[in-house]
Design an enzyme around this catalytic site. Structure first.
Site, PDB file in Angstrom:
ATOM      1  N   HIS A 179       2.311   3.020  -9.058  1.00  0.00           N
ATOM      2  CA  HIS A 179       2.142   1.572  -9.240  1.00  0.00           C
ATOM      3  C   HIS A 179       3.352   0.976  -9.961  1.00  0.00           C
ATOM      4  CE1 HIS A 179      -1.752   1.891  -7.508  1.00  0.00           C
ATOM      5  NE2 HIS A 179      -2.288   2.559  -8.519  1.00  0.00           N
ATOM      6  N   ARG A 188       0.006   7.610  -2.850  1.00  0.00           N
ATOM      7  CA  ARG A 188       0.576   8.719  -2.074  1.00  0.00           C
ATOM      8  C   ARG A 188       2.024   8.995  -2.478  1.00  0.00           C
ATOM      9  NH1 ARG A 188      -1.473   6.234   3.397  1.00  0.00           N
ATOM     10  NH2 ARG A 188      -2.003   4.583   1.906  1.00  0.00           N
ATOM     11  N   ARG A 217     -11.853   1.986  -8.402  1.00  0.00           N
ATOM     12  CA  ARG A 217     -10.950   3.087  -8.783  1.00  0.00           C
ATOM     13  C   ARG A 217     -11.235   3.559 -10.214  1.00  0.00           C
ATOM     14  NH1 ARG A 217      -5.327   2.270  -5.651  1.00  0.00           N
ATOM     15  NH2 ARG A 217      -6.271   1.686  -3.670  1.00  0.00           N
ATOM     16  N   SER A 227      -7.935  -4.547   5.313  1.00  0.00           N
ATOM     17  CA  SER A 227      -8.550  -4.285   4.007  1.00  0.00           C
ATOM     18  C   SER A 227      -8.884  -5.576   3.253  1.00  0.00           C
ATOM     19  CB  SER A 227      -7.641  -3.385   3.157  1.00  0.00           C
ATOM     20  OG  SER A 227      -7.426  -2.154   3.803  1.00  0.00           O
ATOM     21  N   ASP A 229       0.824  -1.218   0.000  1.00  0.00           N
ATOM     22  CA  ASP A 229       0.000   0.000   0.000  1.00  0.00           C
ATOM     23  C   ASP A 229       0.858   1.269   0.000  1.00  0.00           C
ATOM     24  OD1 ASP A 229      -2.377   1.391   0.017  1.00  0.00           O
ATOM     25  OD2 ASP A 229      -2.592   1.337   2.196  1.00  0.00           O
ATOM     26  N   GLU A 243     -12.185  -4.908  -4.094  1.00  0.00           N
ATOM     27  CA  GLU A 243     -12.734  -3.544  -3.947  1.00  0.00           C
ATOM     28  C   GLU A 243     -12.006  -2.533  -4.836  1.00  0.00           C
ATOM     29  OE1 GLU A 243     -12.053  -5.551  -1.169  1.00  0.00           O
ATOM     30  OE2 GLU A 243     -14.188  -6.034  -1.154  1.00  0.00           O
ATOM     31  N   ASN A 244     -10.823  -2.888  -5.326  1.00  0.00           N
ATOM     32  CA  ASN A 244     -10.048  -1.928  -6.117  1.00  0.00           C
ATOM     33  C   ASN A 244     -10.655  -1.621  -7.486  1.00  0.00           C
ATOM     34  OD1 ASN A 244      -6.870  -3.052  -4.742  1.00  0.00           O
ATOM     35  ND2 ASN A 244      -8.054  -1.243  -4.169  1.00  0.00           N
ATOM     36  N   GLU A 264       0.897 -12.154  13.250  1.00  0.00           N
ATOM     37  CA  GLU A 264       1.443 -10.946  13.863  1.00  0.00           C
ATOM     38  C   GLU A 264       1.341  -9.838  12.818  1.00  0.00           C
ATOM     39  OE1 GLU A 264       2.614 -10.682  17.008  1.00  0.00           O
ATOM     40  OE2 GLU A 264       2.062 -12.785  17.319  1.00  0.00           O
TER      41      GLU A 264
HETATM   42  C1  IPE Z   1      -5.340  -2.713   0.013  1.00  0.00           C
HETATM   43  O1  IPE Z   1      -5.037  -1.389  -0.201  1.00  0.00           O
HETATM   44  C2  IPE Z   1      -5.317  -3.475  -1.290  1.00  0.00           C
HETATM   45  C3  IPE Z   1      -3.999  -3.688  -1.877  1.00  0.00           C
HETATM   46  C4  IPE Z   1      -2.877  -3.276  -1.376  1.00  0.00           C
HETATM   47  C5  IPE Z   1      -3.993  -4.409  -3.103  1.00  0.00           C
HETATM   48  P1  IPE Z   1      -6.180  -0.289  -0.402  1.00  0.00           P
HETATM   49  O2  IPE Z   1      -5.486   0.993  -0.608  1.00  0.00           O
HETATM   50  O3  IPE Z   1      -7.115  -0.732  -1.459  1.00  0.00           O
HETATM   51  O4  IPE Z   1      -6.939  -0.332   0.999  1.00  0.00           O
HETATM   52  P2  IPE Z   1      -7.827   0.766   1.718  1.00  0.00           P
HETATM   53  O5  IPE Z   1      -8.830   1.247   0.708  1.00  0.00           O
HETATM   54  O6  IPE Z   1      -6.922   1.851   2.164  1.00  0.00           O
HETATM   55  O7  IPE Z   1      -8.446   0.053   2.883  1.00  0.00           O
HETATM   56  C1  IPE Z   2      -1.653   0.102  -3.301  1.00  0.00           C
HETATM   57  O1  IPE Z   2      -1.375   1.467  -3.340  1.00  0.00           O
HETATM   58  C2  IPE Z   2      -1.865  -0.495  -4.671  1.00  0.00           C
HETATM   59  C3  IPE Z   2      -3.232  -0.983  -4.908  1.00  0.00           C
HETATM   60  C4  IPE Z   2      -4.210  -0.963  -4.052  1.00  0.00           C
HETATM   61  C5  IPE Z   2      -3.495  -1.507  -6.223  1.00  0.00           C
HETATM   62  P1  IPE Z   2      -2.553   2.524  -3.365  1.00  0.00           P
HETATM   63  O2  IPE Z   2      -2.886   2.822  -4.782  1.00  0.00           O
HETATM   64  O3  IPE Z   2      -3.682   2.082  -2.518  1.00  0.00           O
HETATM   65  O4  IPE Z   2      -1.830   3.769  -2.709  1.00  0.00           O
HETATM   66  P2  IPE Z   2      -2.489   4.851  -1.765  1.00  0.00           P
HETATM   67  O5  IPE Z   2      -3.069   4.111  -0.582  1.00  0.00           O
HETATM   68  O6  IPE Z   2      -3.544   5.539  -2.562  1.00  0.00           O
HETATM   69  O7  IPE Z   2      -1.359   5.736  -1.368  1.00  0.00           O
HETATM   70 MG    MG Z   3      -4.121   2.383  -0.560  1.00  0.00          MG
END
Ligand code: IPE
Ligand code: IPE
Ligand code: MG
Length: 244
Positions: A38, A25, A72, A200, A21, A68-69, A211
């Site tokens: 990414h 950001r 996006r 998540s 994750d 859930e992704n 852990e």
């Molecule tokens: C969890 O990250 C999913 C992956 C890393 C693939 P998200 O960014 O989707 O999780 P939330 O939305 O912050 O809970």
């Molecule tokens: C994790 O990074 C990658 C996926 C969930 C695919 P994010 O894209 O969730 O990065 P943040 O949380 O928005 O920084």
């Molecule tokens: Mg994220």
């Protein structure tokens, strides 16, 4: 890190789950579009996967895309799918190298909704690595812990319907065996960078006694040293599993 001089650990987890994750950001901090994060995150995945395997961790599960992704923006989802395509092609190009390292690749998650070409490449990568047993590399794509439990329960319900199993005879082990991680040990350690302290929907059933390690580093910045820090902390944990 010097591969000829790897750190020694008294206790190592058998199975680590990584919630990759913080890519978005990381990009935002640099004024870049999210997909650039990414791209960097995918590089970190390769680096950390290789290092963890070299340290002797047998099971690695990387959370790459959740059920859930799909919420996006379509261009971000498309960019992530293209990164999967690139990686899958690379798995084929680097067949010999991975063979030498004994890596078995498994994709865990639902097949529903994934592009056909990606599904075919996933199947192919699993096929060409299925006899390898040194490192089990799981990549969670279109994965959701709740979806996975439903998937397992459906398999059990079919057995009950056929009269092959009585409802009272359903066990925890049967549910485990119907999960995408069937036959693998539960994760001992779950690592989540980027400062979030939640699962998540990752490995909900399997994480019962895992852990948890959270770090403020964003995934693209996560280094071998960060993994060593998490492992040093894991060494000191007192795992009681409900006992004393
Ligand atoms: C969890 O990250 C999913 C992956 C890393 C693939 P998200 O960014 O989707 O999780 P939330 O939305 O912050 O809970
Ligand atoms: C994790 O990074 C990658 C996926 C969930 C695919 P994010 O894209 O969730 O990065 P943040 O949380 O928005 O920084
Ligand atoms: Mg994220």
């Amino acid at each position: 890190m010097d591969l000829n001089n790897l750190p020694h650990f008294d206790v190592l987890p058998q199975h680590i789950g990584f919630i990759m994750d913080g890519n978005g950001r990381w990009a935002k901090e640099r004024g870049l579009p999210r997909y650039k994060g990414h791209i960097e995150g995918a590089k970190t995945f390769r680096k950390i996967g290789e290092f963890a395997g070299d340290l002797g961790i047998k099971y690695l599960t990387f959370y790459a895309f959740s059920t859930e992704n799909w919420k996006r923006p379509p261009d971000e989802v498309a960019a992530i799918m293209n990164l999967f395509r690139e990686y899958l092609k690379e798995l084929d190009d680097r067949k010999a190298e991975n063979e030498e390292k004994g890596i078995q690749v498994n994709f865990i998650g639902s097949k529903k909704g994934l592009p056909k070409d990606i599904l075919a490449m996933m199947k192919y990568s699993e096929k060409i690595t299925e006899d390898k047993t040194k490192v089990y590399l799981n990549i969670a794509v279109n994965y959701g812990g709740r979806e996975e439990i439903v998937h397992s329960v459906k398999l059990i319900a079919k057995l009950v319907k056929k009269g092959k199993l009585k409802p009272d005879d359903i066990t925890e082990d049967m549910i485990s065996r119907g999960l995408y991680t069937a036959g693998m040990p539960d994760p001992d350690l779950i690592i989540r960078p980027s400062g979030e302290k939640r699962l998540s929907n990752f490995l909900l059933w399997q994480a019962a006694y895992a852990e948890f390690w959270s770090s403020n580093v964003l995934w693209p910045d996560f280094t071998e040293e960060d993994l060593v820090e998490a492992l040093r902390n894991f060494e000191k944990r007192n795992r009681r599993f409900g006992g004393v």
